[in-house]
Design a protein around this motif. Structure first.
Motif, short mmCIF file in Angstrom:
data_model
loop_
_atom_site.label_atom_id
_atom_site.label_comp_id
_atom_site.label_asym_id
_atom_site.label_seq_id
_atom_site.Cartn_x
_atom_site.Cartn_y
_atom_site.Cartn_z
N LEU A 14 0.50 -0.98 -0.19
CA LEU A 14 -0.03 0.05 0.00
C LEU A 14 0.87 1.48 -0.06
CD1 LEU A 14 -2.96 1.17 0.02
CD2 LEU A 14 -2.66 1.11 2.68
N ILE A 15 2.15 1.38 0.75
CA ILE A 15 2.83 2.20 0.72
C ILE A 15 3.39 2.68 -0.66
CG2 ILE A 15 5.08 3.16 1.80
CD1 ILE A 15 3.03 3.30 3.78
N LEU A 17 2.13 1.89 -3.50
CA LEU A 17 1.07 2.33 -4.34
C LEU A 17 0.71 3.83 -3.98
CD1 LEU A 17 -1.00 1.46 -6.39
CD2 LEU A 17 -2.55 0.88 -4.74
N LEU A 18 0.87 4.48 -2.96
CA LEU A 18 0.41 5.75 -2.36
C LEU A 18 1.71 6.62 -3.00
CD1 LEU A 18 -0.83 5.46 1.25
CD2 LEU A 18 -2.11 6.04 -0.80
N ILE A 19 2.90 6.17 -2.83
CA ILE A 19 4.13 7.05 -3.39
C ILE A 19 3.80 7.19 -4.83
CG2 ILE A 19 6.71 6.80 -3.69
CD1 ILE A 19 6.64 5.29 -1.07
N ILE A 21 1.08 7.24 -6.64
CA ILE A 21 -0.25 8.14 -6.70
C ILE A 21 0.25 9.63 -6.42
CG2 ILE A 21 -2.41 8.79 -5.99
CD1 ILE A 21 -3.02 5.55 -5.55
N VAL A 22 1.02 9.89 -5.46
CA VAL A 22 1.56 11.12 -5.08
C VAL A 22 2.54 11.54 -6.12
CG1 VAL A 22 3.07 12.34 -3.22
CG2 VAL A 22 1.27 10.96 -2.57
#
Length: 148
Positions: A14-15, A17-19, A21-22
């Motif tokens: 998840l981390i 994936l979030l990176i 997206i950011v």
């Protein structure tokens, strides 16, 4: 069916994936900040070209009819014959009846004009649609302001 990961295999966390997206969001923001001013520059340039096109049409109208359209007749006289129809009206004088600036506001036409050396006033109020202004909000005119 879902595949189960075996020991030693890894998936996307998840981390991670979030990176991603950011980072994509930041890139989109940078691109938008660089593209938006170019759109406003293009709108100003298009409105200037429209005014030049309308100036040529008004001059042709004046040559054929003997005078410019009145303020009441407006720019519409370049597309449709005014009432009463002038004897030498040989229009239309424009390819299409587009009398709005790039922001959707009507061009302002006034005959006779208020500026020395110019027969008529033809202008756009710019992006904000208000008199005066700076940058993209500045008026786009057929006359040149004399500064001393």
């Amino acid at each position: 069916m879902l595949k189960q990961l075996k020991a030693g295999e890894s998936g996307v966390t998840l981390i991670e994936l979030l990176i991603v997206i950011v980072i994509l969001g930041l890139l989109a923001g940078v691109i938008a900040l660089n593209v938006m001013p170019q759109i406003d520059n293009a709108k100003v340039a298009t409105s200037r070209q429209d005014i030049e096109r309308l100036k040529m049409a008004l001059n042709l109208y004046s040559l054929q009819v003997g005078d410019y359209p009145t303020t009441e007749q407006g720019l519409e006289a370049l597309w449709n014959p005014p009432n009463p129809v002038p004897a030498n009206w040989n229009g239309p004088y424009v390819e299409k009846p587009k009398f709005e600036d790039s922001w959707g506001n009507e061009y302002i036409y006034q005959y006779p004009g208020n500026h020395a050396g110019y027969n008529y006033d033809l202008y756009s109020l710019g992006k904000d649609g208000k008199q005066g202004g700076d940058g993209y909000n500045a008026d786009i005119t057929n006359w040149i302001e004399e500064t001393q």
